[in-house]
Structures are given as structure tokens and as C-alpha cells.
Design a protein around this motif. Structure first.
Motif, PDB file in Angstrom:
ATOM      1  N   SER A  99     -24.033  23.646   2.088  1.00  0.00           N
ATOM      2  CA  SER A  99     -22.893  23.808   1.606  1.00  0.00           C
ATOM      3  C   SER A  99     -22.979  23.541  -0.175  1.00  0.00           C
ATOM      4  O   SER A  99     -24.137  22.904  -0.438  1.00  0.00           O
ATOM      5  CB  SER A  99     -21.746  22.804   1.965  1.00  0.00           C
ATOM      6  OG  SER A  99     -22.150  21.686   1.694  1.00  0.00           O
ATOM      7  N   HIS A 100     -22.058  23.772  -0.646  1.00  0.00           N
ATOM      8  CA  HIS A 100     -21.994  23.677  -2.345  1.00  0.00           C
ATOM      9  C   HIS A 100     -23.208  24.043  -2.925  1.00  0.00           C
ATOM     10  O   HIS A 100     -23.534  25.320  -2.761  1.00  0.00           O
ATOM     11  CB  HIS A 100     -21.375  22.180  -2.596  1.00  0.00           C
ATOM     12  CG  HIS A 100     -20.258  21.783  -1.935  1.00  0.00           C
ATOM     13  ND1 HIS A 100     -20.324  21.601  -0.691  1.00  0.00           N
ATOM     14  CD2 HIS A 100     -18.943  21.695  -2.654  1.00  0.00           C
ATOM     15  CE1 HIS A 100     -18.798  21.289  -0.457  1.00  0.00           C
ATOM     16  NE2 HIS A 100     -18.054  21.494  -1.511  1.00  0.00           N
ATOM     17  N   TRP A 101     -23.966  23.406  -3.781  1.00  0.00           N
ATOM     18  CA  TRP A 101     -24.823  23.587  -4.889  1.00  0.00           C
ATOM     19  C   TRP A 101     -26.161  24.082  -3.892  1.00  0.00           C
ATOM     20  O   TRP A 101     -27.022  24.443  -4.672  1.00  0.00           O
ATOM     21  CB  TRP A 101     -24.788  22.463  -6.029  1.00  0.00           C
ATOM     22  CG  TRP A 101     -23.702  22.422  -6.849  1.00  0.00           C
ATOM     23  CD1 TRP A 101     -22.913  21.482  -6.798  1.00  0.00           C
ATOM     24  CD2 TRP A 101     -23.172  23.416  -7.483  1.00  0.00           C
ATOM     25  NE1 TRP A 101     -21.991  21.706  -7.753  1.00  0.00           N
ATOM     26  CE2 TRP A 101     -22.041  22.652  -8.264  1.00  0.00           C
ATOM     27  CE3 TRP A 101     -23.768  24.725  -7.889  1.00  0.00           C
ATOM     28  CZ2 TRP A 101     -21.428  23.650  -9.063  1.00  0.00           C
ATOM     29  CZ3 TRP A 101     -22.816  25.530  -8.946  1.00  0.00           C
ATOM     30  CH2 TRP A 101     -21.841  24.850  -9.392  1.00  0.00           C
ATOM     31  N   ARG A 102     -26.150  23.590  -2.879  1.00  0.00           N
ATOM     32  CA  ARG A 102     -27.233  23.975  -2.046  1.00  0.00           C
ATOM     33  C   ARG A 102     -27.481  25.234  -1.403  1.00  0.00           C
ATOM     34  O   ARG A 102     -28.615  25.696  -0.985  1.00  0.00           O
ATOM     35  CB  ARG A 102     -27.524  22.807  -0.909  1.00  0.00           C
ATOM     36  CG  ARG A 102     -27.644  21.251  -1.315  1.00  0.00           C
ATOM     37  CD  ARG A 102     -27.737  20.367  -0.177  1.00  0.00           C
ATOM     38  NE  ARG A 102     -26.406  20.327   0.729  1.00  0.00           N
ATOM     39  CZ  ARG A 102     -25.569  19.837   0.266  1.00  0.00           C
ATOM     40  NH1 ARG A 102     -25.339  19.051  -0.747  1.00  0.00           N
ATOM     41  NH2 ARG A 102     -24.327  19.764   1.223  1.00  0.00           N
ATOM     42  N   ILE A 103     -26.505  25.953  -1.572  1.00  0.00           N
ATOM     43  CA  ILE A 103     -26.512  27.524  -1.373  1.00  0.00           C
ATOM     44  C   ILE A 103     -27.122  28.242  -2.478  1.00  0.00           C
ATOM     45  O   ILE A 103     -26.472  28.356  -3.534  1.00  0.00           O
ATOM     46  CB  ILE A 103     -25.007  27.863  -1.091  1.00  0.00           C
ATOM     47  CG1 ILE A 103     -24.396  27.205   0.121  1.00  0.00           C
ATOM     48  CG2 ILE A 103     -25.201  29.486  -0.676  1.00  0.00           C
ATOM     49  CD1 ILE A 103     -22.822  27.493   0.450  1.00  0.00           C
ATOM     50  N   THR A 104     -28.400  28.483  -2.332  1.00  0.00           N
ATOM     51  CA  THR A 104     -29.197  29.320  -3.346  1.00  0.00           C
ATOM     52  C   THR A 104     -29.782  30.251  -2.683  1.00  0.00           C
ATOM     53  O   THR A 104     -29.901  30.554  -1.466  1.00  0.00           O
ATOM     54  CB  THR A 104     -30.223  28.424  -4.056  1.00  0.00           C
ATOM     55  OG1 THR A 104     -31.388  28.016  -2.939  1.00  0.00           O
ATOM     56  CG2 THR A 104     -29.472  27.146  -4.654  1.00  0.00           C
ATOM     57  N   LYS A 105     -29.994  31.572  -3.614  1.00  0.00           N
ATOM     58  CA  LYS A 105     -30.767  32.636  -2.988  1.00  0.00           C
ATOM     59  C   LYS A 105     -32.278  32.144  -2.166  1.00  0.00           C
ATOM     60  O   LYS A 105     -32.436  32.768  -1.146  1.00  0.00           O
ATOM     61  CB  LYS A 105     -31.184  33.694  -3.779  1.00  0.00           C
ATOM     62  CG  LYS A 105     -32.061  33.326  -5.104  1.00  0.00           C
ATOM     63  CD  LYS A 105     -32.091  34.312  -6.003  1.00  0.00           C
ATOM     64  CE  LYS A 105     -33.161  33.784  -7.170  1.00  0.00           C
ATOM     65  NZ  LYS A 105     -32.568  32.852  -7.980  1.00  0.00           N
ATOM     66  N   GLU A 106     -32.708  31.190  -2.796  1.00  0.00           N
ATOM     67  CA  GLU A 106     -33.833  30.643  -2.033  1.00  0.00           C
ATOM     68  C   GLU A 106     -33.749  29.878  -0.655  1.00  0.00           C
ATOM     69  O   GLU A 106     -34.604  30.191   0.135  1.00  0.00           O
ATOM     70  CB  GLU A 106     -34.808  29.554  -3.069  1.00  0.00           C
ATOM     71  CG  GLU A 106     -35.272  30.152  -4.161  1.00  0.00           C
ATOM     72  CD  GLU A 106     -34.184  30.466  -5.382  1.00  0.00           C
ATOM     73  OE1 GLU A 106     -34.785  30.988  -6.431  1.00  0.00           O
ATOM     74  OE2 GLU A 106     -33.045  29.843  -5.214  1.00  0.00           O
ATOM     75  N   SER A 107     -32.480  29.006  -0.821  1.00  0.00           N
ATOM     76  CA  SER A 107     -32.459  28.353   0.730  1.00  0.00           C
ATOM     77  C   SER A 107     -31.812  29.326   1.694  1.00  0.00           C
ATOM     78  O   SER A 107     -32.158  29.275   2.886  1.00  0.00           O
ATOM     79  CB  SER A 107     -31.211  27.322   0.408  1.00  0.00           C
ATOM     80  OG  SER A 107     -30.063  27.855   0.216  1.00  0.00           O
ATOM     81  N   LEU A 108     -31.052  30.542   1.234  1.00  0.00           N
ATOM     82  CA  LEU A 108     -30.937  31.636   1.989  1.00  0.00           C
ATOM     83  C   LEU A 108     -32.139  32.457   2.699  1.00  0.00           C
ATOM     84  O   LEU A 108     -32.138  32.528   3.804  1.00  0.00           O
ATOM     85  CB  LEU A 108     -29.757  32.439   1.572  1.00  0.00           C
ATOM     86  CG  LEU A 108     -28.479  31.865   1.175  1.00  0.00           C
ATOM     87  CD1 LEU A 108     -27.630  32.914   0.199  1.00  0.00           C
ATOM     88  CD2 LEU A 108     -27.735  31.158   2.084  1.00  0.00           C
ATOM     89  N   GLN A 109     -33.028  32.477   1.667  1.00  0.00           N
ATOM     90  CA  GLN A 109     -33.941  33.312   2.105  1.00  0.00           C
ATOM     91  C   GLN A 109     -34.853  32.454   3.229  1.00  0.00           C
ATOM     92  O   GLN A 109     -35.535  33.069   4.173  1.00  0.00           O
ATOM     93  CB  GLN A 109     -34.966  33.650   0.881  1.00  0.00           C
ATOM     94  CG  GLN A 109     -36.276  34.555   1.148  1.00  0.00           C
ATOM     95  CD  GLN A 109     -35.592  35.986   1.295  1.00  0.00           C
ATOM     96  OE1 GLN A 109     -34.955  36.521   0.717  1.00  0.00           O
ATOM     97  NE2 GLN A 109     -36.495  36.590   2.367  1.00  0.00           N
ATOM     98  N   GLN A 110     -35.251  31.284   2.955  1.00  0.00           N
ATOM     99  CA  GLN A 110     -35.959  30.330   3.810  1.00  0.00           C
ATOM    100  C   GLN A 110     -35.180  30.188   5.052  1.00  0.00           C
ATOM    101  O   GLN A 110     -35.931  30.086   6.067  1.00  0.00           O
ATOM    102  CB  GLN A 110     -36.021  28.929   2.975  1.00  0.00           C
ATOM    103  CG  GLN A 110     -37.040  29.019   1.825  1.00  0.00           C
ATOM    104  CD  GLN A 110     -36.859  27.865   1.073  1.00  0.00           C
ATOM    105  OE1 GLN A 110     -36.451  26.874   1.517  1.00  0.00           O
ATOM    106  NE2 GLN A 110     -37.892  27.722   0.098  1.00  0.00           N
ATOM    107  N   ASN A 111     -33.918  30.384   5.132  1.00  0.00           N
ATOM    108  CA  ASN A 111     -33.222  29.542   6.449  1.00  0.00           C
ATOM    109  C   ASN A 111     -32.590  30.818   7.177  1.00  0.00           C
ATOM    110  O   ASN A 111     -32.314  30.603   8.462  1.00  0.00           O
ATOM    111  CB  ASN A 111     -32.141  28.413   6.178  1.00  0.00           C
ATOM    112  CG  ASN A 111     -33.124  27.149   5.781  1.00  0.00           C
ATOM    113  OD1 ASN A 111     -33.965  26.692   6.351  1.00  0.00           O
ATOM    114  ND2 ASN A 111     -33.044  26.987   4.428  1.00  0.00           N
ATOM    115  N   ALA A 112     -32.447  31.899   6.614  1.00  0.00           N
ATOM    116  CA  ALA A 112     -31.510  32.968   7.310  1.00  0.00           C
ATOM    117  C   ALA A 112     -32.449  33.670   8.111  1.00  0.00           C
ATOM    118  O   ALA A 112     -32.506  34.910   7.925  1.00  0.00           O
ATOM    119  CB  ALA A 112     -30.575  33.857   6.411  1.00  0.00           C
TER     120      ALA A 112
END
Length: 113
Positions: A99-112
Motif C-alpha cells: 500500500s501507499h508509497w510502496r506501490i511503485t512501477k518496480e514493485s508491481l513489475q516484481q510482484n504481479a
């Protein structure tokens, strides 16, 4: 850009939750009244416009406008409501969330995945 299904009813949510047994479902919970959520939503759109995982169904829930859907997601997944919130669901269970600031394009790319 990857197709995003906006979930407006609890029935639509329930159908997506059931479908997660066949194909992972990624839910982005977005507050249209929050600047932090606006920034996270921008990161979500960047991710979707670049190289999203095509083996995932992507959904959007506007938490203010669709409060019953947002509440049902939290209840069905036993997950504390946050906004913005990114949730990957596999087989009806949370596989990853942030959530919040931890939602980045990088975190999405790594975890989706």
C-alpha cells in the motif's frame, strides 16, 4: 495498455475472486480523494503501459464510489483496508499486497506474477 476492469458491484468482485483459481487477479484499490493514491495510481498506469504480466487480470476499485466492493474485498481476503492498496490474488487468497508509497512501477513489475 493492459485492459483494466473496474469493479462496481460486490457480484463483480465475487466473480473475479472465483476466477482467481484459473488466472491471478490484481486489484488496485484507489481513493479519488487522496494525493498519495493519485501518485500510486500513476505508478499503476505506468506499469500497465509498459510490460504488464499478460497472465494476470487487472481490476480497479474506486473506494469512495464503490465502498461496498472495497469492504467486501477486505472482508473476503481478511485483509485490512488501505488506500491506495495493491493486491495480487491467486486461488482465492492473497499472494502479495502492499500500500501507499510502496506501490511503485518496480514493485508491481516484481510482484504481479
Amino acid at each position: 495498455m493492459e485492459q483494466v476492469k473496474q469493479l462496481n458491484t460486490v457480484e463483480e468482485w465475487q466473480a473475479k475472486l472465483q476466477q482467481s483459481s484459473d488466472k491471478p487477479v490484481f486489484v488496485f484499490k484507489h481513493s479519488t480523494r487522496c494525493p498519495v493514491s493519485a501518485d500510486a495510481y500513476d505508478q499503476y498506469l505506468i506499469y500497465l503501459n509498459r510490460e504488464p504480466n499478460r497472465d494476470v487480470d487487472y481490476c480497479l476499485v474506486k473506494v469512495v464510489e464503490s465502498r461496498p466492493v472495497s469492504n467486501a474485498i477486505s472482508e473476503d481476503l481478511s485483509l485490512k483496508h488501505e488506500s491506495p492498496q495493491a493486491i495480487l490474488i491467486k486461488d482465492g487468497k492473497v499472494a502479495w499486497h502492499t500500500s501507499h508509497w510502496r506501490i511503485t512501477k518496480e514493485s508491481l513489475q516484481q510482484n504481479a506474477k
